[in-house]
Motif scaffolding. Sequence first.
Motif, short mmCIF file in Angstrom:
data_model
loop_
_atom_site.label_atom_id
_atom_site.label_comp_id
_atom_site.label_asym_id
_atom_site.label_seq_id
_atom_site.Cartn_x
_atom_site.Cartn_y
_atom_site.Cartn_z
N ALA A 1 1.04 -1.64 -0.22
CA ALA A 1 -0.05 -0.10 -0.33
C ALA A 1 1.03 1.31 0.29
O ALA A 1 0.52 2.51 0.12
CB ALA A 1 -1.33 -0.05 1.23
N ALA B 1 -8.20 -4.53 -0.07
CA ALA B 1 -7.23 -3.56 -1.04
C ALA B 1 -8.51 -3.43 -1.75
O ALA B 1 -8.67 -1.60 -2.49
CB ALA B 1 -5.89 -3.79 -1.16
N ARG C 1 -9.15 3.21 0.55
CA ARG C 1 -8.13 4.29 -0.62
C ARG C 1 -7.14 5.99 0.66
O ARG C 1 -6.63 5.89 -0.26
CB ARG C 1 -9.12 5.18 -1.19
CG ARG C 1 -8.42 6.08 -2.28
CD ARG C 1 -9.93 6.58 -2.71
NE ARG C 1 -10.66 7.09 -3.16
CZ ARG C 1 -11.94 6.56 -2.96
NH1 ARG C 1 -12.13 5.01 -3.65
NH2 ARG C 1 -13.11 6.97 -2.20
N LYS D 1 -3.72 4.34 1.66
CA LYS D 1 -3.23 3.96 0.58
C LYS D 1 -2.40 5.18 0.54
O LYS D 1 -0.94 5.26 0.24
CB LYS D 1 -3.69 3.71 -0.64
CG LYS D 1 -4.12 2.38 -0.48
CD LYS D 1 -4.76 2.03 -1.82
CE LYS D 1 -5.02 0.34 -2.02
NZ LYS D 1 -5.85 0.31 -3.87
#
Length: 318
Positions: A116, A264, A272, A275
């Motif tokens: 990530a 993910a 999101r 990440k």
Amino acid sequence: MRTKTAVTALAVLGLGLTTGCGAADMTKQTSPFAGAQGAKTVTLSVQSWVGAQSNVAVAQYILEHELGYRVDTVQVDEIPAWDALSQGRVDAILEDWGHPDQQKRYVQDKRTITAAGGLGVTGHIGWFVPTYLAKQHPDITDWKNLNKYEGLFHTAESGGKGQLMDGSPSYVTNDKALVNNLKLNYQVVFAGSEAAQITQMKQFAKAKKPFLTYWYSPQWLFKKIPMTEVKLPAYKEGCDADTAKITCAYPKTPLQKYLNTDFAHHGGKAARFLKNFKWTTEDQNEVSLMIADQKMDPQDAAKKWVDSHRSTWKAWLS
């Protein structure tokens, strides 16, 4: 703190965290919220050092207050955390110090874990002495001179040798091999945890006593106890491949985040956001100082940081 490994794990609900040993076994335990279908829930793995707790505190606060998620946290040491992440018992690890064997197994081969991106913080382990000692003996910061000064570091636990203080025995450390291979008259003595190690360093520093310690950055304690790194033989790619024969320093390690692969792909705004989560060493230390030194509740510390760094975290929501 460190390229670390793990032996035990502790389940913790919320973020009323302490550093230290755990009692629960994550190989037999799961959060009731991990992988919950149709629910806006996220389960975050929390390592036992305060920098990792700071990441999770801020991520939890934003996930709950800005994105409307229920966040569960589980404190679990490093290798069990990879297993738990692969199996979906946790959704994310926000600070990994480098485990290439686990990365190959789960990211490259099984593909049950997804990288990530970087946390934005570079970690480094080293040996340190207090700066007041380095000023008294400037040549003590070269490993070649450590035997000259080993008498300064004798303790009741070091068996007639100089003491090299390490923290938790669950952290990966090359120190015993380094001491042996560099022919240093020192004994590695484990404090037991990051918190216990900090307590000992504070006691030594208050009395202006000499100490030599395994330590790492980022770490808020440098702001309270200035320390100077002892130069070990320079790190070169591959010099640590055989840890039994190692004679080189620890590398600098860009810290990484990892997500469960299903999360993910299907974790929506939460995945999101995680990440995109990326901050600086200064940001992390600011929160860590509030938690560990000022004894603030982690969520209060997170709120204080969030309130004063809106432009930073707003970018994580895009």
